[in-house]
Every structure is written in structure tokens, then in C-alpha cells.
Design a protein around this motif. Structure first.
Motif, PDB file in Angstrom:
ATOM      1  N   ASP A   1       0.810  -1.125  -0.041  1.00 49.66           N
ATOM      2  CA  ASP A   1      -0.008   0.257  -0.136  1.00 49.66           C
ATOM      3  C   ASP A   1       0.869   1.260   0.020  1.00 49.66           C
ATOM      4  OD1 ASP A   1      -1.909   2.008   0.408  1.00 49.66           O
ATOM      5  OD2 ASP A   1      -2.868   1.027   2.020  1.00 49.66           O
ATOM      6  N   LEU A   2       0.897   2.048  -1.251  1.00 50.66           N
ATOM      7  CA  LEU A   2       1.825   3.213  -1.166  1.00 50.66           C
ATOM      8  C   LEU A   2       1.177   4.482  -0.944  1.00 50.66           C
ATOM      9  CD1 LEU A   2       3.606   2.048  -4.660  1.00 50.66           C
ATOM     10  CD2 LEU A   2       3.849   1.320  -2.457  1.00 50.66           C
ATOM     11  N   HIS A   3      -0.048   4.611  -0.262  1.00 49.91           N
ATOM     12  CA  HIS A   3      -0.541   5.848  -0.296  1.00 49.91           C
ATOM     13  C   HIS A   3      -1.019   6.140   1.361  1.00 49.91           C
ATOM     14  CE1 HIS A   3      -2.743   9.514  -2.510  1.00 49.91           C
ATOM     15  NE2 HIS A   3      -2.346   9.765  -1.185  1.00 49.91           N
ATOM     16  N   THR A   4      -0.444   6.739   1.954  1.00 52.39           N
ATOM     17  CA  THR A   4      -0.832   6.842   3.462  1.00 52.39           C
ATOM     18  C   THR A   4      -0.727   8.214   3.876  1.00 52.39           C
ATOM     19  OG1 THR A   4       1.293   5.882   4.481  1.00 52.39           O
ATOM     20  CG2 THR A   4      -0.747   4.229   3.837  1.00 52.39           C
ATOM     21  N   HIS A   5      -1.258   8.751   4.953  1.00 54.05           N
ATOM     22  CA  HIS A   5      -1.045   9.984   5.427  1.00 54.05           C
ATOM     23  C   HIS A   5      -0.783   9.850   7.095  1.00 54.05           C
ATOM     24  CE1 HIS A   5      -1.618  12.153   1.692  1.00 54.05           C
ATOM     25  NE2 HIS A   5      -2.459  11.025   1.475  1.00 54.05           N
TER      26      HIS A   5
ATOM     27  N   ASP B   1      -5.368  11.426  10.928  1.00 52.31           N
ATOM     28  CA  ASP B   1      -5.409  10.653  12.328  1.00 52.31           C
ATOM     29  C   ASP B   1      -3.969   9.985  12.422  1.00 52.31           C
ATOM     30  OD1 ASP B   1      -7.690  11.873  12.846  1.00 52.31           O
ATOM     31  OD2 ASP B   1      -8.805  10.140  12.677  1.00 52.31           O
ATOM     32  N   GLY B   2      -3.414   9.776  13.510  1.00 53.60           N
ATOM     33  CA  GLY B   2      -2.440   9.027  13.979  1.00 53.60           C
ATOM     34  C   GLY B   2      -1.038   9.426  13.332  1.00 53.60           C
ATOM     35  N   ASN B   3       0.218   8.781  13.986  1.00 54.35           N
ATOM     36  CA  ASN B   3       1.451   9.025  13.557  1.00 54.35           C
ATOM     37  C   ASN B   3       1.821   8.030  12.734  1.00 54.35           C
ATOM     38  OD1 ASN B   3       2.325   6.702  15.233  1.00 54.35           O
ATOM     39  ND2 ASN B   3       2.230   7.951  17.067  1.00 54.35           N
ATOM     40  N   ILE B   4       3.027   7.978  12.024  1.00 53.30           N
ATOM     41  CA  ILE B   4       3.555   7.096  11.042  1.00 53.30           C
ATOM     42  C   ILE B   4       3.712   5.947  11.532  1.00 53.30           C
ATOM     43  CG2 ILE B   4       5.721   6.779   9.718  1.00 53.30           C
ATOM     44  CD1 ILE B   4       5.896   9.750   9.307  1.00 53.30           C
ATOM     45  N   ARG B   5       4.159   5.700  12.879  1.00 50.09           N
ATOM     46  CA  ARG B   5       4.211   4.176  13.480  1.00 50.09           C
ATOM     47  C   ARG B   5       2.882   3.586  13.496  1.00 50.09           C
ATOM     48  NH1 ARG B   5       8.049   1.945  16.564  1.00 50.09           N
ATOM     49  NH2 ARG B   5       9.177   4.051  16.882  1.00 50.09           N
ATOM     50  N   ASP B   6       1.805   4.346  13.862  1.00 53.26           N
ATOM     51  CA  ASP B   6       0.540   3.729  13.706  1.00 53.26           C
ATOM     52  C   ASP B   6       0.270   3.008  12.150  1.00 53.26           C
ATOM     53  OD1 ASP B   6      -0.035   4.459  16.393  1.00 53.26           O
ATOM     54  OD2 ASP B   6      -0.979   6.601  15.585  1.00 53.26           O
ATOM     55  N   TYR B   7       0.758   3.748  11.021  1.00 46.90           N
ATOM     56  CA  TYR B   7       0.468   3.286  10.017  1.00 46.90           C
ATOM     57  C   TYR B   7       1.219   1.997   9.710  1.00 46.90           C
ATOM     58  CZ  TYR B   7      -2.616   7.235   9.142  1.00 46.90           C
ATOM     59  OH  TYR B   7      -3.891   7.926   9.195  1.00 46.90           O
TER      60      TYR B   7
ATOM     61  N   PRO C   1      -5.493   4.862  10.408  1.00 48.60           N
ATOM     62  CA  PRO C   1      -4.840   3.711  10.180  1.00 48.60           C
ATOM     63  C   PRO C   1      -5.736   2.426  10.160  1.00 48.60           C
ATOM     64  CG  PRO C   1      -3.836   4.840  12.240  1.00 48.60           C
ATOM     65  CD  PRO C   1      -4.949   5.614  11.730  1.00 48.60           C
ATOM     66  N   ALA C   2      -6.921   2.395  10.507  1.00 48.27           N
ATOM     67  CA  ALA C   2      -7.787   1.332  10.125  1.00 48.27           C
ATOM     68  C   ALA C   2      -8.112   1.160   8.516  1.00 48.27           C
ATOM     69  CB  ALA C   2      -9.218   1.519  10.759  1.00 48.27           C
ATOM     70  N   ARG C   3      -7.644   2.190   7.724  1.00 56.02           N
ATOM     71  CA  ARG C   3      -7.894   1.911   6.364  1.00 56.02           C
ATOM     72  C   ARG C   3      -6.847   1.528   5.601  1.00 56.02           C
ATOM     73  NH1 ARG C   3      -8.731   5.386   2.770  1.00 56.02           N
ATOM     74  NH2 ARG C   3      -9.551   3.825   1.434  1.00 56.02           N
ATOM     75  N   VAL C   4      -5.686   1.272   5.999  1.00 55.86           N
ATOM     76  CA  VAL C   4      -4.637   0.816   5.508  1.00 55.86           C
ATOM     77  C   VAL C   4      -4.872  -0.547   4.831  1.00 55.86           C
ATOM     78  CG1 VAL C   4      -2.106  -0.194   5.655  1.00 55.86           C
ATOM     79  CG2 VAL C   4      -3.055   2.011   6.996  1.00 55.86           C
ATOM     80  N   ALA C   5      -4.763  -0.511   3.522  1.00 55.13           N
ATOM     81  CA  ALA C   5      -4.655  -2.076   2.645  1.00 55.13           C
ATOM     82  C   ALA C   5      -6.144  -2.143   2.344  1.00 55.13           C
ATOM     83  CB  ALA C   5      -4.132  -3.095   3.248  1.00 55.13           C
ATOM     84  N   ASP C   6      -7.018  -1.148   2.509  1.00 55.01           N
ATOM     85  CA  ASP C   6      -8.346  -1.259   2.428  1.00 55.01           C
ATOM     86  C   ASP C   6      -8.900  -1.648   1.111  1.00 55.01           C
ATOM     87  OD1 ASP C   6     -11.255  -1.212   3.343  1.00 55.01           O
ATOM     88  OD2 ASP C   6     -11.416   0.888   3.009  1.00 55.01           O
ATOM     89  N   GLU C   7      -9.504  -2.695   0.946  1.00 53.63           N
ATOM     90  CA  GLU C   7      -9.861  -3.258  -0.189  1.00 53.63           C
ATOM     91  C   GLU C   7      -8.951  -3.915  -1.310  1.00 53.63           C
ATOM     92  OE1 GLU C   7     -14.144  -2.019  -1.709  1.00 53.63           O
ATOM     93  OE2 GLU C   7     -13.049  -0.321  -1.181  1.00 53.63           O
TER      94      GLU C   7
END
Length: 269
Positions: free
Chosen positions: A4-8, A16-22, A234-240
Motif C-alpha cells: 500500500d503506497l498511499h498513506t497520510h 489521524d495517527g502518527n507514522i508508526r501507527d500506519y 490507520p484502520a484504512r491501511v490496505a483497505d480493499e
């Protein structure tokens, strides 16, 4: 191989959240590769953080890069943490963006058009009072900016290439097939990938960016594809992710790609 290449994260002011959370969310989702790609600062503005709820301040960029590189080392062997960034495409400021971003060891840069004629693509009010002819002209302007971003040589990935439908679903029905096909051919010729971005589900349009119809045309023209959840929590990482992979195979794609050290890595679907 899952990626997954697109996270904020919190620095952009609307995630929401810090980088470690992702990174941890990526591990929990079974990813092998997680790309961190927060929004570039507004380099063309005088203020350090001209738009605190849109992008990080200029002074935060070095801290962002350092944090990702530290986590890359810390998580080595558990998950491959890639240093990315999502850059706006403002033609008038591209020399400045190119100069600043070249100072950092990005694995990839996502180029995204977020503004057309000086107005956000997500602004629902921009369409009020426009004639059918003007609707077509705006859509063509949007895709010509995407064409220019592909030609710029700055980006490995182009972000959410039909996101203008996000808060205005009728955008998809504006007739502009010729400019869309021209855009996909230019993207293919430039060797840039487009992302399947699942954040469209959080907007009025629902679904993904881009639409299946565009993905079918992209497959026809030989455009590379990649995956990005565009997670702002973070909950949306890799969503679908798995659903997207299955759909791409149905359309006719046999591989998708990610980038490390700005080098293309092909992954069979």
C-alpha cells in the motif's frame, strides 16, 4: 507480495495517527511493503504552513523524512517501509518543487492534481452555473494538467486520476473520451503508473479512483497500475486491497507495480 503506497498522518492536519501507527497497521494487514506519502508543504507560499488543515509546514519536511527513515531501519525484516510523498502539481511552481524534493531520498513521489483553475477539485460549488460546454472545458483542463504532470518526469505514480468526481459524481458523465484516452496514452508513453485509490468510498462518489471504465482503457493502452488506500486513519491501511487485485485480473491486468529507490518493481497479480 502485498503493498500500500498511499498513506497520510497527523502532519497534514486532516489525518489521524502518527507514522508508526500506519506501519503497525500495515503489519496487521499482512503487508510486505508500506509506503508513507504525506502531502508536500505548499512550497510556493510565503508562510511556513499556509494551509494547516491541508499540508505540513515547510519546516516539518525534514522531520517527516527523518522519521520515516528511522522507522525503515527499525522495522527492517518485518515490513519494508518506503519513503514517499504526495506532491501537488502546480505548473508554475514545479521548478521549486523539483529542486526541494530532489534533496531527499524518496523511494517514489505521487503527483496529484488537486486544483483546476485555482479551485479545489473537491469543491462542489465549482460546478454551479456552468454550461455543458464549460463542464467539458473544466474536465479537459483537469486531464491536461494530469498529462503535463506525467510529462514532467517528477513522478513515479499519478494519484487518483478521476478524483474530481469525488464530491461531484456527475463528473464521470461529462463527455470527454478523447482527452481521457489521450491522457492514458501519454501516461503509458511516459512510463508512469496510476494508482487504484480506494478512498473514493469516503466521498460522495463512492467506489474507487479511477472507475472500472477508465481502468479498462488503461489496460488497453498498457498503463502500469499500483495500489494506494489513501488512508487518513490507520484502520484504512490496505483497505480493499484483495478486492482490487481480483478486479484488476478480471479486467485483464497481469501485474501491478511499486517503486523502491525510484525503480519499478513488478508484482504478479
Amino acid at each position: 507480495m502485498k503493498f500500500d503506497l498511499h498513506t497520510h498522518h497527523f502532519r497534514c492536519g486532516h489525518a489521524d495517527g502518527n507514522i508508526r501507527d500506519y506501519v503497525e497497521a500495515g503489519i496487521a494487514a499482512g503487508l510486505h511493503v508500506i509506503g508513507i506519502s504525506d502531502h508536500t508543504p505548499y512550497f510556493g507560499e510565503k508562510e511556513d504552513q499556509a494551509f494547516p488543515r491541508i499540508a505540513m509546514g515547510k519546516s516539518e519536511l525534514v522531520h517527516y523524512v527523518d522519521e520515516v527513515l528511522q522507522l525503515k531501519q527499525e522495522y527492517e525484516g518485518k515490513i519494508d517501509v518506503l519513503l514517499g510523498i504526495e506532491s501537488d502539481y502546480f505548473p508554475e511552481h514545479m521548478p521549486l518543487y523539483r529542486s526541494i524534493l530532489s534533496e531527499y531520498p524518496f523511494d517514489y513521489i505521487i503527483g496529484s492534481v488537486h486544483s483546476v483553475r485555482g479551485v479545489s477539485i473537491f469543491n462542489k460549488n465549482r460546478w454551479k452555473g456552468l454550461s455543458k460546454k464549460e463542464h467539458i472545458e473544466v474536465k479537459e483542463d483537469y486531464y491536461r494538467l494530469i498529462q503535463d504532470s506525467a510529462r514532467s518526469g517528477m513522478f513515479q505514480i499519478l494519484g487518483h486520476i478521476d478524483a474530481m468526481k469525488g464530491n461531484y459524481p456527475p463528473f464521470s458523465d461529462i463527455p470527454a473520451t478523447a482527452v481521457l484516452d489521450e491522457t492514458l496514452q501519454i501516461i503509458a508513453q511516459c512510463g508512469v503508473a496510476i494508482e487504484i485509490n480506494t478512498s473514493g468510498k469516503t466521498k460522495l462518489s463512492g467506489g474507487w479512483y479511477p472507475s472500472d471504465a477508465i481502468l479498462e482503457r488503461a489496460c488497453h493502452f498498457g498503463v502500469d497500475v499500483t495500489f494506494g488506500s489513501d488512508a487518513h486513519k490507520p484502520a484504512r491501511v490496505a483497505d480493499e486491497l484483495d478486492t482490487v487485485a481480483a478486479r484488476l485480473k478480471d479486467i485483464g491486468f497481469t501485474e501491478w507495480v511499486y517503486y523502491k529507490n525510484k525503480q519499478r518493481v513488478s508484482v504478479p497479480l
